[in-house]
Design a protein around this motif. Structure first.
Motif, PDB file in Angstrom:
ATOM      1  N   VAL A 131      19.465  40.757  44.839  1.00 23.15           N
ATOM      2  CA  VAL A 131      20.264  40.052  45.843  1.00 23.15           C
ATOM      3  C   VAL A 131      20.378  40.959  47.062  1.00 23.15           C
ATOM      4  CG1 VAL A 131      22.500  39.003  46.345  1.00 23.15           C
ATOM      5  CG2 VAL A 131      21.576  38.875  44.033  1.00 23.15           C
ATOM      6  N   ASP A 171      24.521  41.351  48.590  1.00 23.92           N
ATOM      7  CA  ASP A 171      25.444  40.562  47.770  1.00 23.92           C
ATOM      8  C   ASP A 171      25.710  39.184  48.389  1.00 23.92           C
ATOM      9  OD1 ASP A 171      26.762  40.551  45.257  1.00 23.92           O
ATOM     10  OD2 ASP A 171      28.692  40.767  46.261  1.00 23.92           O
ATOM     11  N   LYS A 220      20.868  34.828  49.368  1.00 23.83           N
ATOM     12  CA  LYS A 220      19.714  35.726  49.450  1.00 23.83           C
ATOM     13  C   LYS A 220      19.357  36.273  48.070  1.00 23.83           C
ATOM     14  CE  LYS A 220      20.598  37.005  54.222  1.00 23.83           C
ATOM     15  NZ  LYS A 220      20.845  38.109  55.152  1.00 23.83           N
ATOM     16  N   ILE A 221      19.296  35.386  47.100  1.00 16.86           N
ATOM     17  CA  ILE A 221      18.918  35.751  45.734  1.00 16.86           C
ATOM     18  C   ILE A 221      17.409  35.620  45.590  1.00 16.86           C
ATOM     19  CG2 ILE A 221      19.115  35.133  43.291  1.00 16.86           C
ATOM     20  CD1 ILE A 221      21.895  33.970  43.960  1.00 16.86           C
ATOM     21  N   ASN A 248      24.176  28.119  42.229  1.00 15.88           N
ATOM     22  CA  ASN A 248      25.165  28.905  42.961  1.00 15.88           C
ATOM     23  C   ASN A 248      26.582  28.587  42.487  1.00 15.88           C
ATOM     24  OD1 ASN A 248      23.050  29.986  44.360  1.00 15.88           O
ATOM     25  ND2 ASN A 248      23.642  29.169  46.355  1.00 15.88           N
TER      26      ASN A 248
END
Length: 97
Positions: A18, A21, A25-26, A38
């Motif tokens: 990620v 954090d 944006k994983i 999510n």
């Protein structure tokens, strides 16, 4: 709780990174085979934070308990009842919530 911790709590063998954090944006290195959403990640974050917060007494107690060596010495010199009195002082100071 960070996003990776939450994902690992959902699927212990997830391969993920990620950026900053940021849940948007994983990068799934295993293609997210169980389709973790999510919403599931955010729910797990809330659950983990609530668990962490509700166990603050444990962390406080741990910091104040005498070392195991000192506890054994207390038992040797003062018996189990003396040791229990020593431990009870900390337990009373930080009760379970």
């Amino acid at each position: 709780m960070d996003i990776i911790q939450s994902i690992i709590a959902i699927k212990s063998d997830a391969q993920v990174s990620v950026d900053n954090d940021d849940i948007n944006k994983i990068t799934w290195h295993d293609d997210n085979p169980t389709s973790i959403t999510n919403d599931q990640i955010l729910a797990k974050q809330t659950e983990l934070k609530n668990t962490y917060d509700s166990n603050s007494y444990q962390r406080s107690r741990q910091a104040e308990y005498p070392s195991v060596v000192d506890q054994l010495d207390d038992i040797y010199h003062n018996g189990i009842d003396g040791w229990k009195a020593t431990i009870k002082t900390t337990k009373d100071k930080y009760p379970k919530e």
